[in-house]
Design an enzyme around this catalytic site. Structure first.
Site, PDB file in Angstrom:
ATOM      1  CG  ASN A 177     -15.985  37.290  27.417  1.00  0.00           C
ATOM      2  OD1 ASN A 177     -16.994  36.767  27.897  1.00  0.00           O
ATOM      3  ND2 ASN A 177     -15.219  36.690  26.536  1.00  0.00           N
ATOM      4  CB  ALA A 204     -17.579  42.977  33.617  1.00  0.00           C
ATOM      5  CG  HIS A 205     -19.457  49.231  31.888  1.00  0.00           C
ATOM      6  ND1 HIS A 205     -19.933  49.888  33.000  1.00  0.00           N
ATOM      7  CD2 HIS A 205     -19.881  49.933  30.822  1.00  0.00           C
ATOM      8  CE1 HIS A 205     -20.610  50.954  32.607  1.00  0.00           C
ATOM      9  NE2 HIS A 205     -20.595  51.007  31.282  1.00  0.00           N
ATOM     10  CE  LYS A 206     -18.741  47.462  24.958  1.00  0.00           C
ATOM     11  NZ  LYS A 206     -18.247  46.933  23.696  1.00  0.00           N
ATOM     12  CG  ASP A 241     -17.527  47.461  16.273  1.00  0.00           C
ATOM     13  OD1 ASP A 241     -16.796  47.569  17.283  1.00  0.00           O
ATOM     14  OD2 ASP A 241     -17.072  47.476  15.115  1.00  0.00           O
ATOM     15  CB  THR A 242     -18.678  51.795  19.975  1.00  0.00           C
ATOM     16  OG1 THR A 242     -19.816  51.241  20.592  1.00  0.00           O
ATOM     17  CG2 THR A 242     -18.678  53.298  20.192  1.00  0.00           C
ATOM     18  CG  ASP A 251     -15.223  58.698  27.528  1.00  0.00           C
ATOM     19  OD1 ASP A 251     -15.861  58.766  26.457  1.00  0.00           O
ATOM     20  OD2 ASP A 251     -15.481  57.874  28.420  1.00  0.00           O
ATOM     21  CE  LYS A 264     -19.041  57.291  27.690  1.00  0.00           C
ATOM     22  NZ  LYS A 264     -17.871  56.438  27.685  1.00  0.00           N
ATOM     23  CG  HIS A 268     -21.850  56.318  22.050  1.00  0.00           C
ATOM     24  ND1 HIS A 268     -21.459  57.212  23.004  1.00  0.00           N
ATOM     25  CD2 HIS A 268     -20.931  55.326  22.087  1.00  0.00           C
ATOM     26  CE1 HIS A 268     -20.338  56.801  23.570  1.00  0.00           C
ATOM     27  NE2 HIS A 268     -20.004  55.645  23.029  1.00  0.00           N
TER      28      HIS A 268
HETATM   29  P1  IMP Z   1     -16.038  48.939  21.324  1.00  0.00           P
HETATM   30  O1  IMP Z   1     -16.804  48.641  20.109  1.00  0.00           O
HETATM   31  O2  IMP Z   1     -16.935  49.260  22.476  1.00  0.00           O
HETATM   32  O3  IMP Z   1     -15.021  47.908  21.656  1.00  0.00           O
HETATM   33  O4  IMP Z   1     -15.242  50.286  21.037  1.00  0.00           O
HETATM   34  C1  IMP Z   1     -14.175  50.403  20.091  1.00  0.00           C
HETATM   35  C2  IMP Z   1     -13.287  51.573  20.477  1.00  0.00           C
HETATM   36  O5  IMP Z   1     -14.014  52.803  20.341  1.00  0.00           O
HETATM   37  C3  IMP Z   1     -12.803  51.549  21.910  1.00  0.00           C
HETATM   38  O6  IMP Z   1     -11.615  50.817  22.048  1.00  0.00           O
HETATM   39  C4  IMP Z   1     -12.573  53.022  22.196  1.00  0.00           C
HETATM   40  O7  IMP Z   1     -11.332  53.450  21.663  1.00  0.00           O
HETATM   41  C5  IMP Z   1     -13.675  53.692  21.396  1.00  0.00           C
HETATM   42  N1  IMP Z   1     -14.879  53.890  22.223  1.00  0.00           N
HETATM   43  C6  IMP Z   1     -16.008  53.134  22.212  1.00  0.00           C
HETATM   44  N2  IMP Z   1     -16.921  53.619  23.072  1.00  0.00           N
HETATM   45  C7  IMP Z   1     -16.347  54.695  23.647  1.00  0.00           C
HETATM   46  C8  IMP Z   1     -16.801  55.616  24.630  1.00  0.00           C
HETATM   47  O8  IMP Z   1     -17.915  55.534  25.178  1.00  0.00           O
HETATM   48  N3  IMP Z   1     -15.938  56.605  24.963  1.00  0.00           N
HETATM   49  C9  IMP Z   1     -14.706  56.730  24.405  1.00  0.00           C
HETATM   50  N4  IMP Z   1     -14.234  55.902  23.498  1.00  0.00           N
HETATM   51  C10 IMP Z   1     -15.047  54.881  23.114  1.00  0.00           C
END
Ligand code: IMP
Length: 194
Positions: free
Chosen positions: A9, A11-13, A69-70, A152, A172, A177
């Site tokens: 949910n 919006a940016h992604k 997931d990141t 960031d 960016k 990634h």
């Molecule tokens: P998500 O999977 O995108 O929800 O990312 C999980 C967490 O990783 C986020 O809450 C941030 O703390 C960190 N994170 C993910 N992407 C980025 C980014 O592009 N820059 C900085 N932190 C990030």
């Protein structure tokens, strides 16, 4: 036109993926499907969490689904905070506390190498496909810059001297990634359409 659900949910992604697939694939958010569930993210890996989210939505709606997931992976900390990036500094999610904990743990360590890694999974009736995007860099000694979010202000991508937050969102979003993982997913979807 093929339809798929993006298990987010954010919006940016959503806009990022919608923009590159406009006219080719119709992307629906969870809210648009009437799904407001708090989907568990309890797996010990990024791949596992992305798959948990995609499988949850696929099982519930029977639609092709993507989820992501990141994590930030720091070499000297054996890949921490990794899958725990969002809540590294404790509950509730707080970016300042996350960065503070990371900087404290790293201390004066010379090896400050780190990478952001995004995993996107696409799940349909036949398969689960993974798309990965990695950007290498290092952790600075202190935060700088105003743009972006999360880690960031302390992540300096390789080939640059400023943090993601100082470099700004336009740059960016081109090299990140997430941009790389999304472009790999889009390549796959585009090829499938032709
Ligand atoms: P998500 O999977 O995108 O929800 O990312 C999980 C967490 O990783 C986020 O809450 C941030 O703390 C960190 N994170 C993910 N992407 C980025 C980014 O592009 N820059 C900085 N932190 C990030």
């Amino acid at each position: 036109m093929e339809k798929l659900v993006f298990a987010t949910n954010n919006a940016h992604k959503l806009e990022e993926v919608r923009a590159v697939l406009a006219g080719k694939v119709e992307i629906h958010s969870l809210n648009e499907l009437g799904c407001y569930d708090d989907i568990p993210e309890t797996a010990p890996t990024l791949e596992g969490n992305a798959l948990l989210k995609a499988s949850y939505v696929f099982d519930k709606f029977g639609m092709t689904c993507i989820a992501d997931d990141t994590g930030l992976e720091v070499e000297a900390l054996d890949g921490e905070p990794g899958v725990y990036s969002a809540r590294y500094g404790g509950e509730p999610h707080n970016a300042q506390k996350n960065m503070q904990k990371l900087l404290e743990k790293l201390g004066d360590t010379e090896n400050r190498k780190a990478q952001f890694r995004t995993v996107i999974v696409l799940k349909d009736t036949k398969q689960e496909l993974f798309f990965e995007g990695i950007i290498h860099g290092h952790i600075s000694k202190s935060p700088s810059g105003e743009a972006g979010f999360g880690y960031d202000p302390i992540f300096v991508p390789s080939g640059f001297t400023q943090s993601f937050a100082a470099l700004g969102s336009d740059l960016k979003n081109k090299i990140s990634h997430r941009a790389l993982a999304v472009s790999r997913l889009v390549d796959y979807l585009n090829k499938k359409q032709t």
